[in-house]
Scaffold this motif. Sequence first.
Motif, PDB file in Angstrom:
ATOM      1  N   VAL A 173       0.804  -1.225   0.000  1.00 14.25           N
ATOM      2  CA  VAL A 173       0.000   0.000   0.000  1.00 14.25           C
ATOM      3  C   VAL A 173       0.837   1.276   0.000  1.00 14.25           C
ATOM      4  O   VAL A 173       0.304   2.342  -0.304  1.00 14.25           O
ATOM      5  N   ALA A 174       2.108   1.196   0.345  1.00 12.56           N
ATOM      6  CA  ALA A 174       2.929   2.411   0.378  1.00 12.56           C
ATOM      7  C   ALA A 174       4.361   2.081  -0.002  1.00 12.56           C
ATOM      8  O   ALA A 174       4.888   1.016   0.347  1.00 12.56           O
ATOM      9  N   LEU A 175       5.002   3.030  -0.701  1.00 13.01           N
ATOM     10  CA  LEU A 175       6.333   2.856  -1.269  1.00 13.01           C
ATOM     11  C   LEU A 175       7.335   3.782  -0.581  1.00 13.01           C
ATOM     12  O   LEU A 175       6.945   4.688   0.165  1.00 13.01           O
ATOM     13  N   PRO A 176       8.635   3.576  -0.836  1.00 15.66           N
ATOM     14  CA  PRO A 176       9.641   4.477  -0.261  1.00 15.66           C
ATOM     15  C   PRO A 176       9.329   5.946  -0.558  1.00 15.66           C
ATOM     16  O   PRO A 176       8.982   6.307  -1.690  1.00 15.66           O
ATOM     17  N   GLY A 177       9.420   6.782   0.466  1.00 21.97           N
ATOM     18  CA  GLY A 177       9.140   8.211   0.322  1.00 21.97           C
ATOM     19  C   GLY A 177       7.707   8.598   0.606  1.00 21.97           C
ATOM     20  O   GLY A 177       7.403   9.781   0.797  1.00 21.97           O
ATOM     21  N   ASP A 178       6.784   7.628   0.621  1.00 22.74           N
ATOM     22  CA  ASP A 178       5.382   7.934   0.907  1.00 22.74           C
ATOM     23  C   ASP A 178       5.209   8.345   2.364  1.00 22.74           C
ATOM     24  O   ASP A 178       5.948   7.906   3.242  1.00 22.74           O
ATOM     25  N   VAL A 179       4.190   9.172   2.599  1.00 27.94           N
ATOM     26  CA  VAL A 179       3.848   9.604   3.957  1.00 27.94           C
ATOM     27  C   VAL A 179       2.528   8.954   4.356  1.00 27.94           C
ATOM     28  O   VAL A 179       1.505   9.144   3.694  1.00 27.94           O
ATOM     29  N   LEU A 180       2.560   8.159   5.415  1.00 27.47           N
ATOM     30  CA  LEU A 180       1.360   7.524   5.949  1.00 27.47           C
ATOM     31  C   LEU A 180       0.853   8.332   7.127  1.00 27.47           C
ATOM     32  O   LEU A 180       1.628   8.745   7.992  1.00 27.47           O
ATOM     33  N   ALA A 181      -0.462   8.565   7.158  1.00 28.79           N
ATOM     34  CA  ALA A 181      -1.078   9.324   8.246  1.00 28.79           C
ATOM     35  C   ALA A 181      -2.440   8.709   8.553  1.00 28.79           C
ATOM     36  O   ALA A 181      -2.869   7.759   7.896  1.00 28.79           O
ATOM     37  N   LEU A 182      -3.106   9.252   9.544  1.00 29.14           N
ATOM     38  CA  LEU A 182      -4.393   8.732   9.969  1.00 29.14           C
ATOM     39  C   LEU A 182      -5.470   9.798   9.850  1.00 29.14           C
ATOM     40  O   LEU A 182      -5.262  10.957  10.197  1.00 29.14           O
ATOM     41  N   ASP A 183      -6.631   9.386   9.326  1.00 26.85           N
ATOM     42  CA  ASP A 183      -7.837  10.202   9.329  1.00 26.85           C
ATOM     43  C   ASP A 183      -8.820   9.456  10.230  1.00 26.85           C
ATOM     44  O   ASP A 183      -9.537   8.577   9.781  1.00 26.85           O
ATOM     45  N   GLY A 184      -8.813   9.778  11.520  1.00 28.39           N
ATOM     46  CA  GLY A 184      -9.455   8.903  12.489  1.00 28.39           C
ATOM     47  C   GLY A 184      -8.598   7.657  12.602  1.00 28.39           C
ATOM     48  O   GLY A 184      -7.428   7.740  12.971  1.00 28.39           O
ATOM     49  N   LEU A 185      -9.163   6.519  12.227  1.00 28.59           N
ATOM     50  CA  LEU A 185      -8.368   5.299  12.133  1.00 28.59           C
ATOM     51  C   LEU A 185      -8.116   4.892  10.690  1.00 28.59           C
ATOM     52  O   LEU A 185      -7.406   3.912  10.432  1.00 28.59           O
ATOM     53  N   ARG A 186      -8.692   5.617   9.732  1.00 21.50           N
ATOM     54  CA  ARG A 186      -8.467   5.322   8.312  1.00 21.50           C
ATOM     55  C   ARG A 186      -7.043   5.689   7.935  1.00 21.50           C
ATOM     56  O   ARG A 186      -6.559   6.777   8.252  1.00 21.50           O
ATOM     57  N   LEU A 187      -6.367   4.775   7.234  1.00 17.28           N
ATOM     58  CA  LEU A 187      -4.992   5.003   6.839  1.00 17.28           C
ATOM     59  C   LEU A 187      -4.956   5.781   5.528  1.00 17.28           C
ATOM     60  O   LEU A 187      -5.633   5.424   4.554  1.00 17.28           O
ATOM     61  N   THR A 188      -4.187   6.846   5.496  1.00 21.17           N
ATOM     62  CA  THR A 188      -4.013   7.628   4.277  1.00 21.17           C
ATOM     63  C   THR A 188      -2.570   7.542   3.813  1.00 21.17           C
ATOM     64  O   THR A 188      -1.640   7.383   4.617  1.00 21.17           O
ATOM     65  N   VAL A 189      -2.387   7.645   2.512  1.00 24.32           N
ATOM     66  CA  VAL A 189      -1.059   7.654   1.891  1.00 24.32           C
ATOM     67  C   VAL A 189      -0.960   8.917   1.044  1.00 24.32           C
ATOM     68  O   VAL A 189      -1.748   9.119   0.113  1.00 24.32           O
ATOM     69  N   ASN A 190      -0.048   9.795   1.410  1.00 28.47           N
ATOM     70  CA  ASN A 190       0.140  11.066   0.713  1.00 28.47           C
ATOM     71  C   ASN A 190      -1.167  11.872   0.647  1.00 28.47           C
ATOM     72  O   ASN A 190      -1.492  12.487  -0.376  1.00 28.47           O
ATOM     73  N   GLY A 191      -1.927  11.825   1.738  1.00 30.71           N
ATOM     74  CA  GLY A 191      -3.120  12.649   1.846  1.00 30.71           C
ATOM     75  C   GLY A 191      -4.391  12.025   1.305  1.00 30.71           C
ATOM     76  O   GLY A 191      -5.467  12.623   1.443  1.00 30.71           O
ATOM     77  N   ARG A 192      -4.316  10.832   0.701  1.00 32.89           N
ATOM     78  CA  ARG A 192      -5.503  10.156   0.167  1.00 32.89           C
ATOM     79  C   ARG A 192      -5.678   8.819   0.869  1.00 32.89           C
ATOM     80  O   ARG A 192      -4.716   8.221   1.326  1.00 32.89           O
ATOM     81  N   ALA A 193      -6.925   8.343   0.924  1.00 30.29           N
ATOM     82  CA  ALA A 193      -7.173   7.026   1.495  1.00 30.29           C
ATOM     83  C   ALA A 193      -6.297   5.998   0.799  1.00 30.29           C
ATOM     84  O   ALA A 193      -6.116   6.046  -0.428  1.00 30.29           O
TER      85      ALA A 193
END
Length: 457
Positions: free
Chosen positions: A169-189
């Motif tokens: 789901v995510a590659l080198p350099g990507d930023v993972l974050a949380l929207d509640g408990l939903r996982l986002t990658v580079n600002g998108r689900a």
Amino acid sequence: MSGSITIRLQQRQTNLWRTLFRPRWTHESARSIARSARPVGFFVRRSIAGVILIAVSLLVTGCRPRQSDEVTLMKVAGGSMAPTWVGRHGEVRCEQCLSSLRIVTAMMPPKGQAYVCPFCGGEVTSPGVADRSGDVVAVHHPRGNDHRWQRGDLVAVRRNGIPRLKRLVALPGDVLALDGLRLTVNGRAAGDHFDAPLIVVNQDWLSDSEAEGPSSEGRPFSWWQPSDAQGRPNRGWARQDSAWTAARSRDDAMPSWLVYRHRNVFHSLREDTIRDNYPGNVSLVRPLYEVDRLVLTANVQAGPDASVATGPLGEGGIEVYFWTPDGIVMHRRPLPRDMSAMRFYSRDAVLVPADRNATIPVTQKRPVAITAPPGTVVAGLLLERPVEYRLRRTDATESFPLRLGEDQFFVLGDNVPVSVDSRKWGPIRRDDLIGWVPATAEPIAAGRLPAQPINRE
């Protein structure tokens, strides 16, 4: 690898092409064949066999230009990638709606114990037996470090010496974050970066009645209902043999609506929001989260008066509306003259102007509505939701947001509630990625070839 089959594709393909295209006879041998008077069908069969072998070769290589990969057959041994792949399982059928489920060993209730059908709310008695072998998949092992990994790839990962099948789901350099408990990658689900697998919410053809309550055969009623713009039941659509036909309204300027009213199978089929239930996890008790991304598939055909009625936005064709937290969104498509399959993603729909919302009968509990000109036929309605990659309440959240290093990847299982993956391990290294499975690959018939177990959790 003990118990596995490794195929060296480069050598196999070289031999294959030599076999198919080397000169098969000289002039002398041709005369000899002529004297033997073999039927023409003999050569036709050989040509057909050659074409089939070429097709099989392309299928095994995944239609990729690389010809140096090795392939290992691996048998899935757990439920972390369900419904994409499953390990040893039993296939259980609901006698009311006739739906069937693949339930892995760990989720199979004891023999004789009843559980709720996730599609109709009926009672199903567990056979208590997981008598079917796990899926067998062909894992391609790239040579060297030049393989181009992509988000959404199905990958084999080695952890503690055990291969496991996961989703990248995510590659080198990507930023993972949380929207509640939903996982986002580079600002998108996370699932918006690729075509996430789909989980069935409702299959309209399994129902047998448009009125509330079971039919005379005991089949469940349809969760789709003809309605007016205020959501009140009417006769704007007629149902026969799982096909809906749009009727002419008294006022041609007013559309006839077919509205999906979701039912909670765990609470006496009362109207409710759609939640992230995984149908095969029948023994798992956990919190269910609301869903706001949907996919509708249907077979559609224009009626004889396809140009008469108009939708609320003043255009003809079929229109599909979805409720989302950001407002009502819609798709508009021309009507095909012949029955054709259509698929509508809420993610890709267009936002409807807010002043039109009062004329469209969708809400969070009635999240999909269809309108079309009189005579339009809509059959085989299938409502699904994409897998939503999220953290569980028990997962640590303090490491987010997280930027992956140049040699780091993040992997998850498609069965989000039960999978053991990077939410527990943390990011994995490039060396942990031991192979990939073509996205279009179908499971290989289990039992025909030996295979190494994969996914033990």
